[in-house]
Design a protein around this motif. Sequence first.
Motif, PDB file in Angstrom:
ATOM      1  N   MET A  28      15.739 -32.850  29.396  1.00 29.69           N
ATOM      2  CA  MET A  28      14.682 -32.116  28.834  1.00 29.69           C
ATOM      3  C   MET A  28      13.499 -32.136  29.792  1.00 29.69           C
ATOM      4  N   HIS A  32      12.291 -29.181  31.896  1.00 36.58           N
ATOM      5  CA  HIS A  32      10.995 -28.663  31.393  1.00 36.58           C
ATOM      6  C   HIS A  32       9.903 -29.145  32.472  1.00 36.58           C
ATOM      7  N   ARG A  36       8.661 -27.404  36.145  1.00 35.11           N
ATOM      8  CA  ARG A  36       7.262 -26.995  36.417  1.00 35.11           C
ATOM      9  C   ARG A  36       6.608 -27.642  37.367  1.00 35.11           C
ATOM     10  N   TRP A  45       3.356 -27.341  31.711  1.00 39.22           N
ATOM     11  CA  TRP A  45       3.651 -28.479  30.975  1.00 39.22           C
ATOM     12  C   TRP A  45       3.387 -28.236  29.211  1.00 39.22           C
ATOM     13  N   ASP A  47       3.475 -25.724  27.694  1.00 41.02           N
ATOM     14  CA  ASP A  47       4.137 -25.061  26.925  1.00 41.02           C
ATOM     15  C   ASP A  47       5.200 -25.811  25.730  1.00 41.02           C
ATOM     16  N   LYS A  48       5.398 -26.902  26.110  1.00 41.81           N
ATOM     17  CA  LYS A  48       5.956 -27.644  25.161  1.00 41.81           C
ATOM     18  C   LYS A  48       4.612 -28.516  24.332  1.00 41.81           C
ATOM     19  N   TRP A 256      13.624 -31.106  21.366  1.00 39.63           N
ATOM     20  CA  TRP A 256      14.030 -30.811  23.049  1.00 39.63           C
ATOM     21  C   TRP A 256      14.641 -29.702  23.180  1.00 39.63           C
ATOM     22  N   PRO A 258      14.791 -26.609  22.775  1.00 41.90           N
ATOM     23  CA  PRO A 258      14.118 -25.302  23.533  1.00 41.90           C
ATOM     24  C   PRO A 258      13.484 -25.374  24.975  1.00 41.90           C
ATOM     25  N   TYR A 259      13.477 -26.683  25.377  1.00 46.74           N
ATOM     26  CA  TYR A 259      12.746 -26.840  26.665  1.00 46.74           C
ATOM     27  C   TYR A 259      14.031 -27.460  27.635  1.00 46.74           C
TER      28      TYR A 259
END
Length: 261
Positions: A28, A32, A36, A45, A47-48, A256, A258-259
């Motif tokens: 993750m 993520h 980025r 960052w 987005d989470k 975690w 989704p990322y």
Amino acid sequence: MSGAPLLRRSGLIWFCVAAVGQAAFVWMILAHFGRRTLVGDFAGWNDKPLIKGYAPGDDAGNLMFAVHVLLAAVVTLSGLMQLIPALRRRAPGLHRWNGRVFLTTAVIMAVGGLWLTWERGTYLSLISAIAVSVDGVLILIFAALAWRTAVERNFEAHRRWAMRAFLAVNGVWFLRVGLMAWAIATGGLGMNQTLSGPADVVLQFGAYLIPLAMFEAYWRAGRSARPAARRLTAAGMVLAAAVTALGVFGAVAFMWGPYMI
């Protein structure tokens, strides 16, 4: 049966479960935050959901956050490598250098975490700030003692302090796993959005104190002449593995996953 084989197997079961969960955590981070950061999308960052991630104009805070998060992947992987007995036996040189990387990174992260907490104000409640700060101080103490005992070639004491450092360093990981295990098992009883509910408080301090206590029990049971102590500790380790597995499942599914794409 003396209980020694059961104890070793229970420790291996917990380690395998934890290794899968930590690999997911590293995945993750790299998928993520690493991706980025690599392309310069620092605002991405956020987005989470984060307590305080990227903040426009806060160059020092943004840099410290990036270093802290990305080093989490390094310290997690190097820590796992240090727990592999075959690596210590067959590649002692790699074990020593990897240990230096682990302890150095752990110290940098502990100091950075304390700065992010108190200077940048990265916390949801005062009790959460205190809990993570105690963990940071323990990391510094354990890392220093692990390093000193290695230099003194007191390898029995070194392994013990290094394991304590590993568990304290992973306090953040244990917290996320513990929060998810508790939320799934109880429906979130005693939890709130600021991590100040009664269950939140216990979990935040327990995220490092409980693993440290389990390690002490495991270590002492391994050196005990009483088979009953070994069997009881082995049962506790299997239970810990089951709770860890539940928490890892919850963290991957809801925190975690989704990322990690």
